[in-house]
Design a protein around this motif. Structure first.
Motif, PDB file in Angstrom:
ATOM      1  N   GLN A   1     -11.792 -56.834 -22.151  1.00 31.59           N
ATOM      2  CA  GLN A   1     -12.675 -56.159 -21.214  1.00 31.59           C
ATOM      3  C   GLN A   1     -13.096 -54.781 -21.728  1.00 31.59           C
ATOM      4  O   GLN A   1     -12.367 -54.131 -22.473  1.00 31.59           O
ATOM      5  CB  GLN A   1     -11.990 -55.980 -19.857  1.00 31.59           C
ATOM      6  N   ASP A   2     -14.268 -54.348 -21.296  1.00 31.19           N
ATOM      7  CA  ASP A   2     -14.704 -52.974 -21.506  1.00 31.19           C
ATOM      8  C   ASP A   2     -14.051 -52.140 -20.403  1.00 31.19           C
ATOM      9  O   ASP A   2     -14.453 -52.197 -19.243  1.00 31.19           O
ATOM     10  CB  ASP A   2     -16.228 -52.897 -21.424  1.00 31.19           C
ATOM     11  N   VAL A   3     -13.026 -51.386 -20.751  1.00 37.63           N
ATOM     12  CA  VAL A   3     -12.208 -50.696 -19.756  1.00 37.63           C
ATOM     13  C   VAL A   3     -13.030 -49.680 -18.967  1.00 37.63           C
ATOM     14  O   VAL A   3     -12.708 -49.364 -17.825  1.00 37.63           O
ATOM     15  CB  VAL A   3     -10.984 -50.041 -20.433  1.00 37.63           C
ATOM     16  N   ARG A   4     -14.133 -49.204 -19.538  1.00 41.16           N
ATOM     17  CA  ARG A   4     -14.968 -48.238 -18.827  1.00 41.16           C
ATOM     18  C   ARG A   4     -15.495 -48.796 -17.512  1.00 41.16           C
ATOM     19  O   ARG A   4     -15.792 -48.044 -16.579  1.00 41.16           O
ATOM     20  CB  ARG A   4     -16.144 -47.816 -19.705  1.00 41.16           C
ATOM     21  N   THR A   5     -15.625 -50.131 -17.423  1.00 47.46           N
ATOM     22  CA  THR A   5     -16.226 -50.760 -16.240  1.00 47.46           C
ATOM     23  C   THR A   5     -15.189 -51.232 -15.229  1.00 47.46           C
ATOM     24  O   THR A   5     -15.543 -51.781 -14.189  1.00 47.46           O
ATOM     25  CB  THR A   5     -17.084 -51.958 -16.666  1.00 47.46           C
ATOM     26  N   VAL A   6     -13.913 -51.031 -15.503  1.00 48.77           N
ATOM     27  CA  VAL A   6     -12.836 -51.503 -14.625  1.00 48.77           C
ATOM     28  C   VAL A   6     -12.496 -50.422 -13.594  1.00 48.77           C
ATOM     29  O   VAL A   6     -12.293 -49.262 -13.956  1.00 48.77           O
ATOM     30  CB  VAL A   6     -11.586 -51.863 -15.456  1.00 48.77           C
ATOM     31  N   ALA A   7     -12.426 -50.794 -12.318  1.00 48.45           N
ATOM     32  CA  ALA A   7     -11.950 -49.905 -11.243  1.00 48.45           C
ATOM     33  C   ALA A   7     -12.520 -48.499 -11.393  1.00 48.45           C
ATOM     34  O   ALA A   7     -11.782 -47.521 -11.546  1.00 48.45           O
ATOM     35  CB  ALA A   7     -10.419 -49.878 -11.228  1.00 48.45           C
ATOM     36  N   THR A   8     -13.833 -48.398 -11.308  1.00 47.91           N
ATOM     37  CA  THR A   8     -14.489 -47.117 -11.594  1.00 47.91           C
ATOM     38  C   THR A   8     -14.158 -46.027 -10.578  1.00 47.91           C
ATOM     39  O   THR A   8     -14.439 -44.846 -10.827  1.00 47.91           O
ATOM     40  CB  THR A   8     -16.014 -47.308 -11.661  1.00 47.91           C
TER      41      THR A   8
ATOM     42  N   HIS B   1     -11.023 -45.477  -9.548  1.00 47.16           N
ATOM     43  CA  HIS B   1      -9.583 -45.213  -9.685  1.00 47.16           C
ATOM     44  C   HIS B   1      -9.349 -43.730  -9.948  1.00 47.16           C
ATOM     45  O   HIS B   1      -9.985 -43.129 -10.818  1.00 47.16           O
ATOM     46  CB  HIS B   1      -9.014 -46.049 -10.826  1.00 47.16           C
ATOM     47  N   LEU B   2      -8.452 -43.124  -9.193  1.00 45.30           N
ATOM     48  CA  LEU B   2      -8.169 -41.693  -9.326  1.00 45.30           C
ATOM     49  C   LEU B   2      -7.618 -41.339 -10.703  1.00 45.30           C
ATOM     50  O   LEU B   2      -7.790 -40.215 -11.175  1.00 45.30           O
ATOM     51  CB  LEU B   2      -7.184 -41.253  -8.239  1.00 45.30           C
ATOM     52  N   LEU B   3      -6.947 -42.296 -11.361  1.00 40.40           N
ATOM     53  CA  LEU B   3      -6.338 -42.044 -12.668  1.00 40.40           C
ATOM     54  C   LEU B   3      -6.939 -42.958 -13.734  1.00 40.40           C
ATOM     55  O   LEU B   3      -6.226 -43.460 -14.595  1.00 40.40           O
ATOM     56  CB  LEU B   3      -4.819 -42.237 -12.594  1.00 40.40           C
ATOM     57  N   HIS B   4      -8.226 -43.155 -13.670  1.00 34.63           N
ATOM     58  CA  HIS B   4      -8.868 -43.981 -14.692  1.00 34.63           C
ATOM     59  C   HIS B   4      -8.608 -43.370 -16.058  1.00 34.63           C
ATOM     60  O   HIS B   4      -8.786 -42.159 -16.254  1.00 34.63           O
ATOM     61  CB  HIS B   4     -10.373 -44.076 -14.428  1.00 34.63           C
ATOM     62  N   PRO B   5      -8.162 -44.169 -17.055  1.00 37.74           N
ATOM     63  CA  PRO B   5      -7.794 -43.588 -18.348  1.00 37.74           C
ATOM     64  C   PRO B   5      -8.972 -43.133 -19.194  1.00 37.74           C
ATOM     65  O   PRO B   5      -8.775 -42.376 -20.153  1.00 37.74           O
ATOM     66  CB  PRO B   5      -7.040 -44.735 -19.041  1.00 37.74           C
ATOM     67  N   LEU B   6     -10.197 -43.574 -18.878  1.00 42.73           N
ATOM     68  CA  LEU B   6     -11.350 -43.225 -19.691  1.00 42.73           C
ATOM     69  C   LEU B   6     -12.392 -42.401 -18.952  1.00 42.73           C
ATOM     70  O   LEU B   6     -13.027 -41.528 -19.529  1.00 42.73           O
ATOM     71  CB  LEU B   6     -12.039 -44.500 -20.217  1.00 42.73           C
ATOM     72  N   ARG B   7     -12.601 -42.690 -17.689  1.00 43.66           N
ATOM     73  CA  ARG B   7     -13.684 -42.043 -16.952  1.00 43.66           C
ATOM     74  C   ARG B   7     -13.236 -40.683 -16.419  1.00 43.66           C
ATOM     75  O   ARG B   7     -12.130 -40.551 -15.881  1.00 43.66           O
ATOM     76  CB  ARG B   7     -14.130 -42.928 -15.784  1.00 43.66           C
ATOM     77  N   PRO B   8     -14.075 -39.650 -16.540  1.00 46.24           N
ATOM     78  CA  PRO B   8     -13.721 -38.367 -15.927  1.00 46.24           C
ATOM     79  C   PRO B   8     -13.599 -38.514 -14.406  1.00 46.24           C
ATOM     80  O   PRO B   8     -14.305 -39.322 -13.793  1.00 46.24           O
ATOM     81  CB  PRO B   8     -14.905 -37.460 -16.290  1.00 46.24           C
ATOM     82  N   LEU B   9     -12.691 -37.767 -13.819  1.00 49.54           N
ATOM     83  CA  LEU B   9     -12.613 -37.683 -12.359  1.00 49.54           C
ATOM     84  C   LEU B   9     -13.357 -36.422 -11.945  1.00 49.54           C
ATOM     85  O   LEU B   9     -12.878 -35.306 -12.152  1.00 49.54           O
ATOM     86  CB  LEU B   9     -11.165 -37.618 -11.878  1.00 49.54           C
TER      87      LEU B   9
ATOM     88  N   SER C   1     -22.847 -44.690 -27.172  1.00 49.92           N
ATOM     89  CA  SER C   1     -21.936 -44.168 -26.148  1.00 49.92           C
ATOM     90  C   SER C   1     -21.839 -42.647 -26.175  1.00 49.92           C
ATOM     91  O   SER C   1     -21.441 -42.030 -25.192  1.00 49.92           O
ATOM     92  CB  SER C   1     -20.538 -44.758 -26.338  1.00 49.92           C
ATOM     93  N   ASP C   2     -22.154 -42.040 -27.306  1.00 51.57           N
ATOM     94  CA  ASP C   2     -22.105 -40.590 -27.476  1.00 51.57           C
ATOM     95  C   ASP C   2     -20.670 -40.063 -27.477  1.00 51.57           C
ATOM     96  O   ASP C   2     -20.452 -38.858 -27.415  1.00 51.57           O
ATOM     97  CB  ASP C   2     -22.926 -39.882 -26.391  1.00 51.57           C
TER      98      ASP C   2
END
Length: 411
Positions: free
Chosen positions: A213-220, A222-230, A293-294
């Motif tokens: 999976q592309d982890v960026r698209t999982v549980a967007t 989520h308070l503790l997403h490992p890739l997406r900024p909160l 993706s930059d």
């Protein structure tokens, strides 16, 4: 975008060296982070997962060394081999602080967000009320891709801060899972069960759930997403609405990748025509579905020098990470790389053995968040990537050496 950069530059007299061992900024900053008083007992948090966000209101850099001691404008400091001009001399923190991480309550593990405000008398809101703040404030919290609500923030005399700590616990019985301090905080309203705001489950990012999976698209959300900024907005006001601070845009956005923080995990049979199979974790990429993706690129301002040492054109960008050096470092117990910045180049810190407190912060106003320092533990097998212009530093708090691999541009 007009870059708003360091608020002051301290001139260093030629032939002298700043007193780095006295009142060092990274030691002061980590002391603040470690003194944050969370709502529950110490054992109810996963220490390696704690992430601190400390907005600052003022910065000062040391000026260049001779013969450029009087070049005070950072945008005009083109001499790359003078490291003195990059080092942080002083800072002042703003009124708001935030912490996120994993909370532990017996067999439950879930995310939490801790937000607090300085009690005064030197806070902005205290001055606006004639230093008559009561026993609580109201926090207007709006989380990007998440919820929004007004929540009470209760005064904590032990820390002299107004605190709201939101746990993602669902259902009843949380108080029965807490220790003495946690129960007292829950009963006072400091610790609050708010799964509508502190969203996410611990199992979501387990490796076995993410293969291919592309982890960026999982549980967007989520308070503790490992890739997406909160990203979230806070606004503080008195309960009667008589005074309020302006909204403050905050974000946890430190780029840390490793064994449990990656774009994709999978298995590759006969890798590159070989034998057997290997498991891969794609950490940072401009390839295949991540093209454009930059993540490894940077946007250049007109005062920047590009990867070839040329003055950047307006609106220019580089889609790659320019590497001029690859270094191995061994950090003595208790030692630290001081807070400094690279005006032009990106850099990666890969912890090979040991662990350390990584700090990445804003020199200029990015337009994405209020200028902040971000602090989190960098564990073995994980790397932190910082873009040009960012403050950064790393300390080894352990009683044994730490081994580090560093690579990036030369500035």
């Amino acid at each position: 975008m007009q870059i708003v950069h360091s608020d002051a530059v301290y001139r260093v007299e030629p032939g002298t060296v700043p007193a780095y061992s006295s009142n060092n900024p990274i030691e002061r900053l980590l002391t603040v982070a470690q003194s944050v008083r969370l709502a529950a007992d110490r054992e109810q948090y996963a220490p390696a997962a704690l992430q601190y966000l400390l907005p600052h209101s003022w910065l000062a850099l040391y000026g260049p060394s001779a013969p450029n001691s009087d070049v005070s404008d950072p945008a005009a400091q083109d001499f790359k081999t003078d490291f003195q001009k990059q080092n942080l001399a002083d800072f002042r923190l703003a009124d708001t602080q935030a912490v996120r991480g994993w909370a532990l309550a017996q067999d439950w593990t879930g995310p939490f967000l801790h937000v607090s405000y300085r009690g005064g008398p030197d806070s902005t809101l205290s001055a606006a009320t004639g230093h008559r703040l009561g026993d609580r404030l109201v926090l207007r919290l709006a989380i990007e891709n998440g919820g929004a609500a007004d929540v009470p923030a209760i005064y904590d005399p032990a820390s002299d801060r107004y605190v709201a700590e939101l746990w993602g616990y669902r259902g009843d019985g949380l108080v029965d899972r807490l220790g003495p301090r946690g129960r007292e905080s829950f009963e006072r309203g400091v610790l609050q069960a708010r799964p509508d705001l502190a969203r996410g489950e611990a199992i979501t990012f387990a490796r076995e759930n993410l293969l291919g999976q592309d982890v960026r698209t999982v549980a967007t959300d989520h308070l503790l997403h490992p890739l997406r900024p909160l990203r979230f907005t806070v606004q503080w006001r008195t309960p009667d609405g008589a005074a309020a601070d302006p909204p403050l845009q905050l974000a946890f956005e430190m780029v840390v990748r490793g064994w449990d923080s990656y774009l994709e995990v999978g298995r590759s049979p006969n890798p590159h025509g070989g034998v057997g199979a290997l498991e891969y974790r794609n950490l940072l990429s401009n390839y295949f579905r991540y093209a454009g993706s930059d993540e490894l690129g940077r946007h250049l301002e007109t005062h920047n020098l590009d990867a070839f040492g040329r003055r950047a054109a307006a609106g220019a960008s580089e889609p790659f990470l320019a590497v001029d050096y690859l270094d191995l470092h061994v950090m003595d117990p208790g030692s630290g790389i001081g807070l400094h910045r690279h005006r032009d180049n990106s850099e990666a810190f890969l912890m090979l053995d040991g662990e350390g407190w990584m700090v990445i912060g804003d020199w200029a106003d990015s337009g994405r968040r209020a200028r902040s320092f971000e602090v989190r533990m960098l564990q073995s097998g994980h790397l932190a990537l910082l873009k040009g212009g960012s403050f950064h530093g790393l300390t080894n708090p352990m009683a044994r050496p730490a081994s580090l691999f560093m690579f990036g541009g030369y500035d």
